[in-house]
Enzyme design. Sequence first.
Site, PDB file in Angstrom:
ATOM      1  CG  ASP A  90     -10.881   7.524  10.663  1.00 10.53           C
ATOM      2  OD1 ASP A  90     -11.527   6.543  10.026  1.00 10.53           O
ATOM      3  OD2 ASP A  90      -9.667   7.188  10.812  1.00 10.53           O
ATOM      4  CG  ASP A 140      -9.523  -1.711  -2.570  1.00 15.35           C
ATOM      5  OD1 ASP A 140      -8.678  -0.854  -2.887  1.00 15.35           O
ATOM      6  OD2 ASP A 140     -10.525  -1.977  -2.964  1.00 15.35           O
ATOM      7  CG  HIS A 169     -12.776  -1.025   7.917  1.00 12.66           C
ATOM      8  ND1 HIS A 169     -12.295   0.042   8.812  1.00 12.66           N
ATOM      9  CD2 HIS A 169     -12.084  -0.485   6.880  1.00 12.66           C
ATOM     10  CE1 HIS A 169     -11.748   0.864   8.613  1.00 12.66           C
ATOM     11  NE2 HIS A 169     -11.649   0.528   7.173  1.00 12.66           N
ATOM     12  CB  THR A 171      -0.703  -0.039   1.372  1.00 17.42           C
ATOM     13  OG1 THR A 171      -1.705   1.281   1.274  1.00 17.42           O
ATOM     14  CG2 THR A 171       0.012  -0.037   2.606  1.00 17.42           C
TER      15      THR A 171
END
Length: 216
Positions: free
Chosen positions: A173, A77, A198, A8
């Site tokens: 956020d 992702d 998550h 990433t």
Amino acid sequence: MPVLFLATGNSHKIDEVRSILGSDFTVLSQRDTNARFDIPETAHTFEGNATLKALAWAAYLRTDTCNMNVEFVLADDSGLEVDALQGAPGVHSARFAALDSGAPGNSPDSENNAKLLRLLDPVPDPARSARFRCVLALVPVATPVPAAVIHFSGSCPGRIQRQPAGGGGFGYDPLFIPDGYAASFAELGAEIKNRLSHRARALEKLQAWFKHAGQS
Ligand code: ITT
């Protein structure tokens, strides 16, 4: 201890994954190499885009020129699904604002958040439900092509408030209040976010997989 390469360019994801996985894994990332790839995220699902990112990096990490001794590539992702917007921004979360302007690349968080607030302005509070979703794609580097890809997913339900609040985290956020709380992820801070997010939930499944596979 498994050695993972986190595929990433998002430094917040790197910090969160490192902090959630702790010392049971060695986590390398783009910060440990000068190699960079432009990987078009053309899939229509989180799973598809995570797979594209993981396979592109695995192809590089398998080459002789790369001497990193990585065992697994891990790609993330993720994004926000808002019920009143039929699941948008979803896979387009990173470039939600740019969908209108056509600007290349990801949009600044402030522009994505402003667009979300604008679209949700007429939506009453009880209908502002949403969830963050994360799909991780894990690819063993030593496995010959076509490589096996293992997926782990996690989601975190909540709602979108009317004003941004808090200085922690990234992305959406400041707008997202997880179920069971009265403050945004950006206000709650990394310790709480990294327990319920998550990403944390997907990484729990990854940790369980390694435990099962006897590799951790
Ligand atoms: P890589 O593709 O290089 O991993 P990226 O930031 O482009 O980095 P994604 O394509 O997965 O990553 O897009 C994720 C976007 O979803 C991110 O830019 C945020 O806007 C949003 N997002 C994902 N996880 C989030 C989180 O924990 N908190 C807030 N926003 C998040």
